[in-house]
Design a protein around this motif. Structure first.
Motif, PDB file in Angstrom:
ATOM      1  N   LEU A  44       0.825  -1.211   0.000  1.00  0.00           N
ATOM      2  CA  LEU A  44       0.000   0.000   0.000  1.00  0.00           C
ATOM      3  C   LEU A  44       0.857   1.258   0.000  1.00  0.00           C
ATOM      4  CD1 LEU A  44      -2.643   1.560   0.355  1.00  0.00           C
ATOM      5  CD2 LEU A  44      -2.393   1.221   2.813  1.00  0.00           C
ATOM      6  N   GLU A  45       1.940   1.235   0.777  1.00  0.00           N
ATOM      7  CA  GLU A  45       2.759   2.443   0.872  1.00  0.00           C
ATOM      8  C   GLU A  45       3.368   2.805  -0.474  1.00  0.00           C
ATOM      9  OE1 GLU A  45       3.130  -0.058   3.256  1.00  0.00           O
ATOM     10  OE2 GLU A  45       1.767   1.066   4.533  1.00  0.00           O
ATOM     11  N   ASP A  46       3.613   1.805  -1.306  1.00  0.00           N
ATOM     12  CA  ASP A  46       4.152   2.107  -2.630  1.00  0.00           C
ATOM     13  C   ASP A  46       3.128   2.862  -3.463  1.00  0.00           C
ATOM     14  OD1 ASP A  46       6.612   0.860  -2.173  1.00  0.00           O
ATOM     15  OD2 ASP A  46       5.700  -1.098  -2.516  1.00  0.00           O
ATOM     16  N   VAL A  47       1.885   2.447  -3.350  1.00  0.00           N
ATOM     17  CA  VAL A  47       0.826   3.153  -4.084  1.00  0.00           C
ATOM     18  C   VAL A  47       0.690   4.576  -3.545  1.00  0.00           C
ATOM     19  CG1 VAL A  47      -1.624   3.157  -4.655  1.00  0.00           C
ATOM     20  CG2 VAL A  47      -0.377   0.995  -4.554  1.00  0.00           C
ATOM     21  N   VAL A  48       0.733   4.701  -2.234  1.00  0.00           N
ATOM     22  CA  VAL A  48       0.620   6.044  -1.643  1.00  0.00           C
ATOM     23  C   VAL A  48       1.816   6.893  -2.050  1.00  0.00           C
ATOM     24  CG1 VAL A  48       0.462   7.334   0.515  1.00  0.00           C
ATOM     25  CG2 VAL A  48      -0.721   5.160   0.291  1.00  0.00           C
ATOM     26  N   MET A  49       2.988   6.259  -2.055  1.00  0.00           N
ATOM     27  CA  MET A  49       4.195   6.971  -2.475  1.00  0.00           C
ATOM     28  C   MET A  49       4.024   7.516  -3.887  1.00  0.00           C
ATOM     29  SD  MET A  49       6.944   6.209  -4.707  1.00  0.00           S
ATOM     30  CE  MET A  49       7.159   4.436  -4.693  1.00  0.00           C
ATOM     31  N   ARG A  50       3.494   6.657  -4.771  1.00  0.00           N
ATOM     32  CA  ARG A  50       3.304   7.081  -6.158  1.00  0.00           C
ATOM     33  C   ARG A  50       2.273   8.217  -6.241  1.00  0.00           C
ATOM     34  NH1 ARG A  50       6.395   6.324 -10.634  1.00  0.00           N
ATOM     35  NH2 ARG A  50       5.182   5.938 -12.494  1.00  0.00           N
ATOM     36  N   ALA A  51       1.210   8.060  -5.451  1.00  0.00           N
ATOM     37  CA  ALA A  51       0.163   9.085  -5.465  1.00  0.00           C
ATOM     38  C   ALA A  51       0.718  10.422  -4.956  1.00  0.00           C
ATOM     39  CB  ALA A  51      -1.020   8.634  -4.608  1.00  0.00           C
ATOM     40  N   MET A  52       1.562  10.353  -3.933  1.00  0.00           N
ATOM     41  CA  MET A  52       2.146  11.586  -3.404  1.00  0.00           C
ATOM     42  C   MET A  52       3.075  12.233  -4.423  1.00  0.00           C
ATOM     43  SD  MET A  52       2.999  10.325   0.445  1.00  0.00           S
ATOM     44  CE  MET A  52       3.804  11.823   0.962  1.00  0.00           C
ATOM     45  N   ALA A  53       3.821  11.395  -5.129  1.00  0.00           N
ATOM     46  CA  ALA A  53       4.723  11.947  -6.131  1.00  0.00           C
ATOM     47  C   ALA A  53       3.930  12.644  -7.228  1.00  0.00           C
ATOM     48  CB  ALA A  53       5.577  10.825  -6.715  1.00  0.00           C
ATOM     49  N   ARG A  54       2.815  12.010  -7.646  1.00  0.00           N
ATOM     50  CA  ARG A  54       1.983  12.623  -8.684  1.00  0.00           C
ATOM     51  C   ARG A  54       1.377  13.930  -8.165  1.00  0.00           C
ATOM     52  NH1 ARG A  54      -1.968  11.350 -12.703  1.00  0.00           N
ATOM     53  NH2 ARG A  54      -0.737   9.563 -13.367  1.00  0.00           N
ATOM     54  N   ALA A  55       0.864  13.892  -6.932  1.00  0.00           N
ATOM     55  CA  ALA A  55       0.238  15.100  -6.389  1.00  0.00           C
ATOM     56  C   ALA A  55       1.267  16.210  -6.228  1.00  0.00           C
ATOM     57  CB  ALA A  55      -0.433  14.777  -5.059  1.00  0.00           C
ATOM     58  N   ALA A  56       2.476  15.829  -5.806  1.00  0.00           N
ATOM     59  CA  ALA A  56       3.524  16.838  -5.643  1.00  0.00           C
ATOM     60  C   ALA A  56       3.879  17.471  -6.979  1.00  0.00           C
ATOM     61  CB  ALA A  56       4.763  16.210  -5.010  1.00  0.00           C
ATOM     62  N   VAL A 110      10.439  11.657  -3.274  1.00  0.00           N
ATOM     63  CA  VAL A 110       9.620  11.298  -2.124  1.00  0.00           C
ATOM     64  C   VAL A 110      10.455  10.445  -1.188  1.00  0.00           C
ATOM     65  CG1 VAL A 110       7.612  10.017  -1.351  1.00  0.00           C
ATOM     66  CG2 VAL A 110       7.481  11.377  -3.419  1.00  0.00           C
ATOM     67  N   GLY A 111      10.523  10.851   0.051  1.00  0.00           N
ATOM     68  CA  GLY A 111      11.229  10.040   1.028  1.00  0.00           C
ATOM     69  C   GLY A 111      10.255   9.091   1.688  1.00  0.00           C
ATOM     70  N   ALA A 156      10.221  10.210  -8.164  1.00  0.00           N
ATOM     71  CA  ALA A 156       9.372   9.032  -8.082  1.00  0.00           C
ATOM     72  C   ALA A 156       8.279   9.043  -9.138  1.00  0.00           C
ATOM     73  CB  ALA A 156       8.746   8.946  -6.691  1.00  0.00           C
ATOM     74  N   ALA A 157       7.844  10.224  -9.527  1.00  0.00           N
ATOM     75  CA  ALA A 157       6.763  10.281 -10.518  1.00  0.00           C
ATOM     76  C   ALA A 157       7.297  10.149 -11.930  1.00  0.00           C
ATOM     77  CB  ALA A 157       5.994  11.592 -10.374  1.00  0.00           C
ATOM     78  N   ALA A 158       8.575  10.419 -12.118  1.00  0.00           N
ATOM     79  CA  ALA A 158       9.112  10.435 -13.479  1.00  0.00           C
ATOM     80  C   ALA A 158       9.548   9.051 -13.930  1.00  0.00           C
ATOM     81  CB  ALA A 158      10.291  11.403 -13.557  1.00  0.00           C
ATOM     82  N   ARG A 159      10.003   8.238 -13.021  1.00  0.00           N
ATOM     83  CA  ARG A 159      10.501   6.928 -13.428  1.00  0.00           C
ATOM     84  C   ARG A 159       9.359   5.916 -13.405  1.00  0.00           C
ATOM     85  NH1 ARG A 159      14.597   4.680  -9.105  1.00  0.00           N
ATOM     86  NH2 ARG A 159      15.615   6.692  -9.290  1.00  0.00           N
ATOM     87  N   PRO A 160       9.506   4.815 -14.125  1.00  0.00           N
ATOM     88  CA  PRO A 160       8.442   3.805 -14.118  1.00  0.00           C
ATOM     89  C   PRO A 160       8.120   3.338 -12.704  1.00  0.00           C
ATOM     90  CG  PRO A 160      10.018   3.347 -15.842  1.00  0.00           C
ATOM     91  CD  PRO A 160      10.585   4.480 -15.047  1.00  0.00           C
ATOM     92  N   PHE A 161       6.863   3.000 -12.515  1.00  0.00           N
ATOM     93  CA  PHE A 161       6.393   2.620 -11.191  1.00  0.00           C
ATOM     94  C   PHE A 161       7.245   1.485 -10.626  1.00  0.00           C
ATOM     95  CE2 PHE A 161       2.260   1.471  -8.743  1.00  0.00           C
ATOM     96  CZ  PHE A 161       2.875   1.874  -7.568  1.00  0.00           C
ATOM     97  N   ARG A 162       7.504   0.512 -11.470  1.00  0.00           N
ATOM     98  CA  ARG A 162       8.253  -0.650 -10.993  1.00  0.00           C
ATOM     99  C   ARG A 162       9.645  -0.250 -10.524  1.00  0.00           C
ATOM    100  NH1 ARG A 162       9.452  -6.376 -14.044  1.00  0.00           N
ATOM    101  NH2 ARG A 162      11.662  -6.371 -13.701  1.00  0.00           N
ATOM    102  N   ASP A 163      10.282   0.637 -11.284  1.00  0.00           N
ATOM    103  CA  ASP A 163      11.628   1.082 -10.891  1.00  0.00           C
ATOM    104  C   ASP A 163      11.581   1.797  -9.547  1.00  0.00           C
ATOM    105  OD1 ASP A 163      12.423   0.032 -13.203  1.00  0.00           O
ATOM    106  OD2 ASP A 163      13.035   1.911 -14.150  1.00  0.00           O
ATOM    107  N   ALA A 164      10.552   2.609  -9.358  1.00  0.00           N
ATOM    108  CA  ALA A 164      10.459   3.361  -8.101  1.00  0.00           C
ATOM    109  C   ALA A 164      10.282   2.414  -6.917  1.00  0.00           C
ATOM    110  CB  ALA A 164       9.280   4.338  -8.176  1.00  0.00           C
TER     111      ALA A 164
END
Lengths: 478, 244
Positions: free
Chosen positions: A338-350, A363-364, A381-389
């Motif tokens: 879940l935290e990975d999804v939240v991390m991605r969402a935060m990166a997009r929102a940022a 994103v730390g 985190a938002a620029a690189r592919p999700f899997r890489d992040a």
């Protein structure tokens, strides 16, 4: 001869396209004409079909793709994958690893029992893996050992001294392959700095102040029941509240006392206005000297004001996405949580935020273990592919620069906490804490410094993160 | 716009031909099933390229990647309007269909047309721009926001599915729908998008059948194809005769 499944050139130009969903699991038997994955671009969804019968082997996970990318191979029955695959593409077959949250519908990872022997040898890790195949242990044997390295759980293929190494390319004492799992027990962290400041540097590990999480009662309680519970059982002696020092002893209030009226002698005299004004500079100076550190100009540095917002997010879609990606990334042993999804969402929102956009999109992610804390940073985190992040967070081989972080994420699940405000590192505008999921929901708590980021922007950020977590497939488009 | 690529040297037997079905007011699910059947036939090399024109009874549809409806109201409110929420295989996000909205679904073999997906999308938008022009309205296409816009207001939405180069779904042009129904959703998943309609822009009633006629004309112009209107009554009678 394996048939390549490539991204067709649909004349989409330079428009971003992404592999939105695998319809067929890795290792599934597919028929010619059967849709195997969905490609999306703008408002167009394209179902790409298999061009041959055979066994589908994924080569890419969901995420950004370009025309001509090899996304999968279709093998004829009994056919093995070519060995001339680039070294970077060689992926180890997943061991029998099933995360606790994985749905029961998740397909079993490929094994020698469920696939032809050629299949299980399909993705060699290194040349030494030919030995592994030659040994052919039974599925019941545990083929991997766990070890600790750099705080990550390391999964090693045990060296087999009895196995010959015809190529001689890999020493027998070295593991043929190393796989990393998240949330291992890291080494002891560096101590918190004496002044409590959080000033991490690349490569350092940072200890968070978890005093607020310390147990209330740490001393052994002689009154504890047989089961070790700190409270006495019914048969033991009367409960002594004073042991816990919850309520101090107080004088009983008599009925005739009425309102408590202190005598003038008990009151602290209130100084006249002029006197108070005269005392104020001294008082301020004393307070500054005693309680607050001084800046270079000698002025007091007051602690920043931190406010919190809280929202509850539904996790049904995020869980589905995690389960789907876990299946797709199984061969690389990347298990998104879940935290990975939240991390991605935060990166997009940022990235979308006008206020945060110029602070970078790093994103730390603070992965909190019960015993210790570590700081993992994924930059851009938002620029690189999700899997890489996600993989970067799991491996933490490149710690990244926390100073470039726009936002910080704290996972409270290891503590079993439903909610809690995250510590806000000095100078950071936002920090988000995800509570432990309960009944398909989780509480997201945002701490922010109103002098760094406007309150409205912080509220928008939290709402946007919830929106993305509840509809997380949009995150794959990055 | 640049017209979709079309080989001028191809033989006349390869002339693009499209059967046009004007279905009138329909339920979404029935037409959806019809589209799936036509696309399946076309994928297997049979059938003909088709253009379905209809106006749906009120319905909310979701794109494949957005299974959660992006509503501005509680789901119970949508139910109180008697609307279904239907998951589809098209791209894009949530949208609304209802009476007064011309919906055009193209079931087209792009490989046979030598037409790229992006050209087809642009062609559909250009068709709508042509229709708007017939009523004196200047429609615009935007590279970063698909659909057709009049100023900052969106008048037509677009969503497609392509399988084995055969398209389905298409474009929805607001002619004179109940615009209050758009307030139930965040159209296309965008919270700040303002929807408009042709009658609102023109300032008077616009008959939907005239818009449909205009759409067919501009579709044929943009895609350089021949259209043939299919009389459903005649066709159904013929099918019944064959079955009998």
């Amino acid at each position: 001869m394996p048939r390549d499944v490539v991204v067709p050139n649909l004349g989409l130009g330079s428009r971003p396209a992404f592999l939105a969903e695998w319809y067929c699991a890795d290792g599934a038997t597919v028929s010619r004409g059967e849709p195997v994955y969905r490609l999306e671009c703008d408002f167009v969804a394209i179902d790409v079909e298999a061009e041959a019968d055979g066994v589908l082997r994924h080569r890419l996970a969901a995420g950004g793709i370009a025309p001509g990318d090899l996304v999968a191979l279709i093998l004829a029955p009994g056919e093995r994958l070519p060995r001339e695959l680039p070294a970077s593409d060689r992926i180890e077959e997943a061991p029998a690893f099933a995360p606790a949250w994985a749905p029961e519908t998740a397909p079993e990872p490929p094994s020698a029992a469920s696939h032809p022997a050629e299949e299980s040898a399909a993705f060699p890790v290194a040349e030494a893996s030919t030995v592994w195949n030659a040994v052919a242990p039974s599925p019941s044997e545990a083929p991997f050992a766990f070890a600790e390295r750099d705080g990550c759980r390391e999964q090693r293929e045990p060296a087999d001294p009895t196995a010959a190494d015809p190529a001689g390319e890999a020493p027998a004492s070295e593991p043929a392959h190393v796989l990393f799992l998240r949330r291992g027990a890291p080494p002891a962290p560096a101590p918190l700095q004496p002044d409590g400041a959080w000033d991490p540097v690349p490569g350092d590990e940072v200890e968070l102040d978890t005093a607020w999480l310390a147990p209330v009662h740490e001393e052994p309680n002689p009154d504890a029941g047989d089961d070790g519970h700190p409270f006495p059982n019914a048969a033991s002696q009367a409960f002594d509240w004073r042991r816990f020092e919850v309520v101090p002893e107080a004088e009983p209030v008599t009925a005739d006392a009425g309102f408590h009226k202190a005598s003038p002698a008990d009151l602290i005299p209130f100084p006249p206005r002029a006197e108070a004004a005269a005392e104020r500079p001294d008082a301020s100076a004393g307070l500054a000297n005693d309680a607050f550190p001084l800046d270079e100009a000698g002025g007091p540095v007051y602690p920043p004001v931190v406010l919190t917002f809280q929202v509850t997010a539904a996790l049904a879609e995020a869980d589905k996405l995690c389960a789907q990606l876990a299946r797709e990334w199984r061969l690389a042993e990347i298990v998104p949580v879940l935290e990975d999804v939240v991390m991605r969402a935060m990166a997009r929102a940022a990235r979308e935020s006008t206020v945060l956009a110029d602070r970078g999109t790093a994103v730390g992610l603070v992965v909190v273990d019960r015993a210790t804390e570590r700081l993992l940073v994924v930059e851009d985190a938002a620029a690189r592919p999700f899997r890489d992040a996600v993989a970067a967070l799991g491996a933490a081989e490149e710690p990244g620069d926390p100073a470039r972080c726009a936002v910080t994420l704290l996972a409270l699940e290891p503590f079993g906490l439903d909610q809690g405000a995250p510590p806000l590192p000095a100078g950071h505008p936002l920090a988000l804490a995800t509570g432990a999921p309960r009944d398909g929901r989780a509480v997201l708590t945002l701490a922010f410094a109103p002098d760094v980021i406007p309150m409205g922007e912080a509220a928008w950020f939290l709402g946007r993160v919830r929106e993305l977590v509840e509809a997380p497939y949009a995150l794959l488009a990055d | 716009m640049d017209h979709p690529s079309h080989d001028q040297n191809e033989p006349s037997s390869d002339t693009r031909r499209v059967h046009v079905y004007e279905l009138g007011t329909t339920g979404y699910v029935e037409v959806h099933a019809l589209q799936q059947r036509l696309q399946s036939q076309r994928r297997d090399g049979g059938g003909v390229d088709s253009l379905l024109l209809t106006e749906h009874r009120p319905v909310i549809t979701l794109g494949r990647s957005h299974p959660t409806p992006d509503l501005r109201v509680a789901p119970a409110v949508v139910q109180s309007y008697g609307m279904q929420i239907v998951q589809t295989e098209r791209g894009g996000d949530i949208t609304y269909h209802g009476p007064g909205q011309l919906v055009a679904y193209g079931i087209v073999d792009l490989k046979e047309w030598h037409c790229s997906v992006l050209d087809y999308v642009a062609g559909l938008e250009e068709t709508v721009v042509g229709v708007l022009g017939d009523w004196g309205i200047r429609g615009e296409r935007r590279e970063r926001a698909r659909g057709v816009w009049v100023g900052r207001r969106k008048i037509a939405s677009l969503g497609l599915n392509v399988r084995r180069w055969v398209t389905m779904h298409g474009v929805a042009l607001n002619v004179e729908p109940d615009m209050s129904h758009f307030d139930l959703i965040n159209p296309c998943g965008m919270a700040d998008v303002e929807m408009t309609s042709l009658s609102h822009e023109v300032g008077k009633h616009v008959p939907l059948d005239q818009v449909a006629e205009s759409f067919v004309f501009h579709f044929a112009r943009v895609f350089e194809c021949e259209t043939e209107a299919v009389d459903l009554n005649t066709r159904l009678t013929r099918v019944a005769d064959q079955a009998g």
